[in-house]
Design a protein around this motif. Structure first.
Motif, PDB file in Angstrom:
ATOM      1  N   GLU A   1       1.399  -2.475 -16.400  1.00 62.47           N
ATOM      2  CA  GLU A   1       1.892  -3.780 -16.841  1.00 62.47           C
ATOM      3  C   GLU A   1       3.392  -3.773 -17.130  1.00 62.47           C
ATOM      4  O   GLU A   1       4.077  -4.769 -16.915  1.00 62.47           O
ATOM      5  CB  GLU A   1       1.119  -4.217 -18.087  1.00 62.47           C
TER       6      GLU A   1
ATOM      7  N   ASP B   1       2.048  -9.550  -4.832  1.00 64.46           N
ATOM      8  CA  ASP B   1       0.827  -9.754  -5.616  1.00 64.46           C
ATOM      9  C   ASP B   1       0.047  -8.448  -5.756  1.00 64.46           C
ATOM     10  O   ASP B   1      -0.536  -8.167  -6.813  1.00 64.46           O
ATOM     11  CB  ASP B   1      -0.052 -10.816  -4.952  1.00 64.46           C
ATOM     12  N   PHE B   2       0.040  -7.638  -4.684  1.00 64.73           N
ATOM     13  CA  PHE B   2      -0.706  -6.374  -4.700  1.00 64.73           C
ATOM     14  C   PHE B   2      -0.131  -5.404  -5.726  1.00 64.73           C
ATOM     15  O   PHE B   2      -0.872  -4.825  -6.519  1.00 64.73           O
ATOM     16  CB  PHE B   2      -0.679  -5.741  -3.305  1.00 64.73           C
TER      17      PHE B   2
ATOM     18  N   GLN C   1       2.137 -11.406  -0.437  1.00 62.68           N
ATOM     19  CA  GLN C   1       0.911 -10.615  -0.540  1.00 62.68           C
ATOM     20  C   GLN C   1       1.191  -9.240  -1.130  1.00 62.68           C
ATOM     21  O   GLN C   1       0.454  -8.746  -1.979  1.00 62.68           O
ATOM     22  CB  GLN C   1       0.264 -10.477   0.842  1.00 62.68           C
TER      23      GLN C   1
ATOM     24  N   GLN D   1       0.816  -1.216   0.000  1.00 56.07           N
ATOM     25  CA  GLN D   1       0.000   0.000   0.000  1.00 56.07           C
ATOM     26  C   GLN D   1       0.849   1.265   0.000  1.00 56.07           C
ATOM     27  O   GLN D   1       0.484   2.264  -0.635  1.00 56.07           O
ATOM     28  CB  GLN D   1      -0.947  -0.007   1.192  1.00 56.07           C
TER      29      GLN D   1
ATOM     30  N   ASN E   1       1.754  -6.150  -8.221  1.00 54.51           N
ATOM     31  CA  ASN E   1       1.622  -6.784  -9.535  1.00 54.51           C
ATOM     32  C   ASN E   1       0.251  -6.479 -10.143  1.00 54.51           C
ATOM     33  O   ASN E   1       0.119  -6.295 -11.361  1.00 54.51           O
ATOM     34  CB  ASN E   1       1.817  -8.288  -9.403  1.00 54.51           C
ATOM     35  N   THR E   2      -0.763  -6.384  -9.293  1.00 55.01           N
ATOM     36  CA  THR E   2      -2.126  -6.120  -9.750  1.00 55.01           C
ATOM     37  C   THR E   2      -2.372  -4.636  -9.999  1.00 55.01           C
ATOM     38  O   THR E   2      -3.112  -4.270 -10.920  1.00 55.01           O
ATOM     39  CB  THR E   2      -3.145  -6.638  -8.716  1.00 55.01           C
ATOM     40  N   ASN E   3      -1.740  -3.759  -9.202  1.00 55.41           N
ATOM     41  CA  ASN E   3      -2.119  -2.350  -9.184  1.00 55.41           C
ATOM     42  C   ASN E   3      -1.167  -1.408  -9.914  1.00 55.41           C
ATOM     43  O   ASN E   3      -1.491  -0.218 -10.056  1.00 55.41           O
ATOM     44  CB  ASN E   3      -2.266  -1.880  -7.730  1.00 55.41           C
TER      45      ASN E   3
END
Length: 219
Positions: free
Chosen positions: A182, A174-175, A171, A143, A177-179
Motif C-alpha cells: 500500500e 491498476d495491476f 491496465q 507483470q 496498484n492491486t499487487n
C-alpha cells in the motif's frame, strides 16, 4: 499505492514524451535513449521531494551555510535491457545509489498472444531498510514489475518502494496498484488507455528496447 502521473502538469517533460512517441524522431536511437534518460531525470527529481532529509552544514571558502541533504539509502534496480537509459537518468541524480540489475522478459508459448515472465539474471545488494527504486520504461501489463519485485524479496525488505515508468497502460497501473504494498509510489510520465492483444501499450511508442538498442531475434 500513491500514483504520480506527471503528465497531468504542463512541463518540458511533454516535449520529451512527444519525441519518443513520434515515429519519425524515434528512428534516431541516440536521441531516443537520451530522451528516456532525461525523462528519468525529471521523474527522479519529482520523486526526490518525498525522500527523508537531514540538516547539514556546508563549509564554503568564505564561511558556512546550512542545507538539507537526502539521507535515504537508495538501491536503483532496472529491468534489462530497455531499462538501461532510464536507469542512467535516475543515476544522474542519485549519485550515491547502489545498483541492481535484473533480466525479465516475455516468453511466448504456442499462442503468441499469451506469455509468461521469465527472470534469468539478477545482481542485487542488500535491500533491508533501504529505499528501492524499480525502473522499467513501459508499464504494460505490470507483470514484469511484479516478477522483479518478487525476485528481489530474498535480498531484504525495503523501507519504501518507488516504481518509475515512462509510459503505462491503465491496465498495468491498476495491476501494480492491486499487487504492490500500500505504501508504494508509482512515478509515471504518461498513462495510455489500452493494451492490444499482444500486451503492447496503445498508442504507446512501440518496443522501447528495440528503439534504444536495435531489433532482437525472437526465441
Amino acid at each position: 499505492m500513491q500514483i504520480h502521473n506527471i503528465s497531468n502538469e504542463n512541463s518540458i517533460l511533454n516535449q520529451f514524451i512527444a519525441e519518443i512517441r513520434d515515429s519519425t524522431i524515434q528512428k534516431d536511437s541516440m536521441r531516443f535513449r537520451r530522451n528516456i534518460e532525461r525523462i528519468g531525470e525529471i521523474l527522479g527529481y519529482e520523486m526526490s521531494k518525498t525522500l527523508t532529509y537531514k540538516n547539514v552544514t556546508v563549509e564554503t571558502p568564505l564561511g558556512t551555510t546550512p542545507t538539507f541533504l537526502p539521507k535515504s539509502d537508495i538501491v536503483l534496480c532496472s529491468i534489462l535491457r530497455a531499462g538501461v537509459p532510464l536507469h542512467n537518468g535516475l543515476l544522474n541524480y542519485f549519485d550515491d545509489a547502489e545498483n541492481a540489475f535484473i533480466s525479465a522478459y516475455r516468453h511466448h508459448k504456442e499462442n503468441p498472444e499469451t506469455f509468461e515472465i521469465i527472470v534469468e539474471y539478477l545482481a542485487c545488494p542488500n535491500l533491508e531498510g533501504k529505499t528501492l527504486i524499480l525502473a522499467d520504461p513501459m508499464l504494460a501489463t505490470g507483470q514484469s514489475m511484479l516478477a522483479t519485485f518478487e525476485a528481489l524479496k530474498p535480498f531484504g525488505t525495503p523501507k519504501e518502494v518507488h516504481l518509475i515508468s515512462v509510459i503505462g497502460a491503465q491496465q498495468g497501473v491498476d495491476f501494480v496498484n492491486t499487487n504492490f504494498p500500500e505504501n508504494t509510489h508509482l512515478w509515471i510520465a504518461a498513462i495510455d488507455k489500452n493494451l492490444n492483444d499482444k500486451g503492447y501499450i496503445i498508442p504507446g511508442l512501440g518496443d522501447a528496447g528495440d528503439l534504444a538498442f536495435g531489433e532482437k531475434l525472437q526465441q
